[in-house]
Design an enzyme around this catalytic site. Structure first.
Site, mmCIF file in Angstrom:
data_model
loop_
_atom_site.group_PDB
_atom_site.id
_atom_site.type_symbol
_atom_site.label_atom_id
_atom_site.label_comp_id
_atom_site.label_asym_id
_atom_site.label_seq_id
_atom_site.Cartn_x
_atom_site.Cartn_y
_atom_site.Cartn_z
ATOM 1 N N HIS A 6 -4.151 -2.613 11.286
ATOM 2 C CA HIS A 6 -4.263 -3.430 12.492
ATOM 3 C C HIS A 6 -5.521 -3.120 13.297
ATOM 4 O O HIS A 6 -6.204 -4.028 13.777
ATOM 5 C CB HIS A 6 -3.041 -3.227 13.398
ATOM 6 C CG HIS A 6 -1.776 -3.803 12.856
ATOM 7 N ND1 HIS A 6 -0.561 -3.661 13.490
ATOM 8 C CD2 HIS A 6 -1.529 -4.533 11.735
ATOM 9 C CE1 HIS A 6 0.372 -4.271 12.796
ATOM 10 N NE2 HIS A 6 -0.180 -4.805 11.727
ATOM 11 N N ASP A 23 8.602 0.514 12.484
ATOM 12 C CA ASP A 23 8.831 -0.849 12.022
ATOM 13 C C ASP A 23 9.852 -1.586 12.880
ATOM 14 O O ASP A 23 9.579 -2.681 13.371
ATOM 15 C CB ASP A 23 9.282 -0.853 10.566
ATOM 16 C CG ASP A 23 9.131 -2.221 9.942
ATOM 17 O OD1 ASP A 23 7.988 -2.638 9.704
ATOM 18 O OD2 ASP A 23 10.151 -2.903 9.724
ATOM 19 N N LYS A 46 3.429 -6.121 15.827
ATOM 20 C CA LYS A 46 3.812 -4.808 16.332
ATOM 21 C C LYS A 46 4.058 -3.854 15.149
ATOM 22 O O LYS A 46 4.365 -4.321 14.044
ATOM 23 C CB LYS A 46 5.030 -4.927 17.234
ATOM 24 C CG LYS A 46 6.231 -5.645 16.579
ATOM 25 C CD LYS A 46 6.980 -4.737 15.642
ATOM 26 C CE LYS A 46 7.828 -5.501 14.674
ATOM 27 N NZ LYS A 46 8.164 -4.677 13.499
ATOM 28 N N SER A 57 -7.893 -12.515 3.430
ATOM 29 C CA SER A 57 -7.170 -11.498 2.674
ATOM 30 C C SER A 57 -8.168 -10.646 1.904
ATOM 31 O O SER A 57 -9.314 -11.053 1.675
ATOM 32 C CB SER A 57 -6.189 -12.160 1.692
ATOM 33 O OG SER A 57 -5.576 -11.198 0.853
ATOM 34 N N ARG A 58 -7.714 -9.445 1.494
ATOM 35 C CA ARG A 58 -8.533 -8.647 0.578
ATOM 36 C C ARG A 58 -8.620 -9.316 -0.774
ATOM 37 O O ARG A 58 -9.544 -9.051 -1.545
ATOM 38 C CB ARG A 58 -7.922 -7.248 0.421
ATOM 39 C CG ARG A 58 -8.004 -6.381 1.664
ATOM 40 C CD ARG A 58 -7.344 -5.042 1.426
ATOM 41 N NE ARG A 58 -5.927 -5.198 1.060
ATOM 42 C CZ ARG A 58 -5.142 -4.194 0.706
ATOM 43 N NH1 ARG A 58 -5.617 -2.968 0.639
ATOM 44 N NH2 ARG A 58 -3.866 -4.420 0.407
#
Length: 347
Positions: free
Chosen positions: A89, A187, A107, A47-48
């Site tokens: 992504h 989305d 996706k 993670s960031r």
């Protein structure tokens, strides 16, 4: 970099050590699938935020956490699940591929055709399994629908009617932020778009990249509601993919009938819940053919996110780079449909 070999399960499939990049809501759903699956274990979380990564790792028993870069540099990670917002992504998946990791990417792969091409090229260069995470493509229902189409029970397929959406009651967050690829089309509209692609290309050999580049995609009409932030909230479109027409609908602002229908010269296929849920695949369809009784067919269910993870393990074991349930050509063609739909809506 030297990669440590994975252990092998009695079935002959590898015991895959997964890393999750992006410990958010969808990653929790993936963990339910991974725990229900036969081949994988969570080994690392990236993670960031080091704190978020460590908290997620502790909750699910992963021994390793850190930054994206730290996780991808490890030689004890076999596969990566990219669970971040759409616009991140591409850099994360391509970095994982360059590090020799198999990748399951949520996706849509990216927010543009050009970026999707770049991601698929990176997968081809890396020569490792890569899969866009359309969970409804897995399980007995998906297999049965493919068989109906492949066996020609509908005759020549002419039209698809598909919808997916729902009411998002928060009204804020990533869905409403154009900077991270917000909007209904990317989305949830990716589901009916990819379904139409699968139907339109169901005849013949699996769709390759070159075929996906050359198959005509035309948006005949598109209408919808654009929100204050500039993202699409509700939209429908009439699209043609090759010789097959499709009516696609998606929304984040109202309830929608999520059933799909496929029409051909000799009959129709109706599926009340092709998408299933994040824990169970759909379980029934109806086949209507001239001269035949209506057939109501029930099938078994699977944990679809477990099936995605196990498909990566199968590809690793066989040395395959593509997973047949969602080929790279289908991912590219889906990206073309999504981009054309978005452009037509805002033209």
């Amino acid at each position: 970099m030297t990669t440590t070999p994975t252990a092998t399960l009695p079935s002959g499939l590898p015991h895959v050590r997964w890393a999750v990049l992006g410990p958010g809501v969808i990653a929790r759903d993936f963990m339910a699938g991974l725990q229900a699956g036969a081949t994988g274990v969570l080994h690392a979380v990236g993670s960031r935020s080091p704190e978020r990564a460590a908290a997620f790792a502790a909750e699910y028993g992963a021994p390793v956490s850190g930054s994206y870069e730290e996780i991808l540099a490890r030689d004890d990670v076999d596969a990566v699940y990219v669970a971040t917002v759409h616009t991140t992504h591409l850099p994360l998946a391509t970095a994982a591929l360059a590090a020799g990791k198999a990748v399951l990417c949520e996706k849509p792969l990216t927010t543009s055709v050009a970026d999707t091409r770049a991601m698929l090229q990176a997968a081809a260069v890396a020569g490792v399994p890569f899969l866009e995470a359309f969970k409804y493509r897995f399980g007995p229902l998906a297999t049965a629908l493919r068989s109906v189409l492949a066996d020609g029970l509908l005759g020549e397929v002419t039209h698809v009617d598909a919808a997916f959406g729902g009411w998002d009651r928060q009204g804020v967050g990533r869905l409403y932020d154009p900077a991270v690829g917000g909007g209904a089309i990317l989305d949830v509209g990716a589901y009916p778009a990819s379904f139409a692609v699968g139907v339109a290309t169901s005849a013949g050999a699996p769709l390759g990249i070159d075929d996906a580049e050359n198959l005509p995609v035309t948006v005949r009409s598109a209408a919808g509601l654009i929100g204050e932030t500039g993202v699409d909230l509700h939209t429908s479109a009439a699209i043609q993919i090759g010789s097959v027409t499709a009516t696609l609908r998606t929304t984040v602002r109202s309830e929608v009938d999520d059933s799909v229908a496929v029409h051909g010269g000799r009959g129709s296929l109706l599926v009340p819940d092709v998408w299933g849920s994040r824990t169970a695949s759909g379980d029934r369809y109806q086949l209507r053919r001239a001269g035949h009784e209506v057939e109501d067919v029930s099938v078994g269910v699977v944990q679809p996110m477990a099936a995605e993870a196990d498909a990566i393990a199968t590809a690793l074991a066989s040395g395959s780079t593509e997973v047949p349930e969602m080929t790279w050509g289908e991912s590219l063609l889906t990206a073309r449909v999504l981009e054309a739909w978005r452009k037509a809506l805002t033209a």
